[in-house]
Design a protein around this motif. Structure first.
Motif, short mmCIF file in Angstrom:
data_model
loop_
_atom_site.label_atom_id
_atom_site.label_comp_id
_atom_site.label_asym_id
_atom_site.label_seq_id
_atom_site.Cartn_x
_atom_site.Cartn_y
_atom_site.Cartn_z
N ARG A 153 0.82 -1.22 0.00
CA ARG A 153 0.00 0.00 0.00
C ARG A 153 0.84 1.26 0.00
O ARG A 153 0.30 2.35 0.01
N ALA A 154 2.15 1.12 0.03
CA ALA A 154 3.01 2.30 0.04
C ALA A 154 2.94 2.99 -1.31
O ALA A 154 3.04 2.36 -2.36
N LEU A 155 2.76 4.30 -1.27
CA LEU A 155 2.67 5.07 -2.50
C LEU A 155 4.07 5.53 -2.88
O LEU A 155 4.68 6.35 -2.21
N LEU A 156 4.58 4.99 -3.94
CA LEU A 156 5.87 5.40 -4.46
C LEU A 156 5.66 6.59 -5.36
O LEU A 156 4.62 6.72 -6.01
N PRO A 157 6.65 7.49 -5.45
CA PRO A 157 6.45 8.67 -6.27
C PRO A 157 6.14 8.32 -7.73
O PRO A 157 5.16 8.78 -8.28
N VAL A 158 6.97 7.49 -8.35
CA VAL A 158 6.72 7.09 -9.73
C VAL A 158 7.12 5.63 -9.86
O VAL A 158 8.25 5.26 -9.55
N ASP A 159 6.18 4.82 -10.26
CA ASP A 159 6.47 3.41 -10.52
C ASP A 159 6.36 3.21 -12.03
O ASP A 159 5.29 3.45 -12.60
N PRO A 160 7.44 2.79 -12.67
CA PRO A 160 7.38 2.67 -14.13
C PRO A 160 6.38 1.63 -14.62
O PRO A 160 5.95 1.68 -15.76
#
Length: 172
Positions: free
Chosen positions: A118-125
């Motif tokens: 559930r962790a929101l990463l800034p940008v996940d390709p």
């Protein structure tokens, strides 16, 4: 009941009277009875006397007071009965609606589990194709309240425990 939006405060006492003197399904009693220990006398009954009003008007005051004390003694029993009825009603509703989609999680110590990501990463390709579950991890123990310290398969402990709601059983 109201003709326009400005006269609703004038109708509010009638609405409240109707609410307080109608029998609730859950408690099988009126709110008025549960508060005052006797059923309310409807205003129309004062204009057109009923048998109840006629009988109460002919009873001597001492007998009426004694009957009132007797009914107040039974009030606690009636309130307990209403509480019991409310609890039965809540269980019926719970069986009928709430627990239909609840699946019990049978996770115990030593099971392999997957953990929700559930962790929101800034940008996940990968965008919407990123994985929703991480793991498998080993449940070392289950703490009170549903907290679970996890260990990966190499034996490394995680610093923070995870809630049971974020885990699902892993079947290799």
């Amino acid at each position: 009941m109201s003709d326009n939006y400005k006269d609703w405060p004038l109708k509010m006492p009638f609405v409240l009277w109707g609410y307080r003197t109608s029998i609730r399904i859950a408690s099988e009693a009126t709110p008025y009875y549960l508060v005052y220990g006797m059923e309310a006398v409807q205003p129309i009954v004062l204009d057109v006397p009923s048998l109840r009003i006629l009988l109460e008007s002919q009873v001597p005051e001492a007998d009426w007071v004694q009957a009132r004390y007797d009914s107040l003694d039974l009030l606690d029993e009636r309130r307990l009965n209403a509480l019991y009825q409310v609890q039965l009603y809540q269980k019926r509703i719970e069986r009928a609606f709430i627990n239909k989609k609840v699946k019990p999680r049978k996770i115990k110590e030593g099971d392999l589990v997957l953990k929700s990501v559930r962790a929101l990463l800034p940008v996940d390709p990968r965008g919407k194709f990123k994985p929703n579950w991480a793991g498998p991890y080993l449940v070392t123990r289950i703490l009170i309240g549903g907290a679970v310290p996890l260990t990966d398969l190499d034996g490394n402990d995680f610093s923070n425990p995870t809630n049971l709601d974020q885990l699902k059983k892993y079947y290799p």
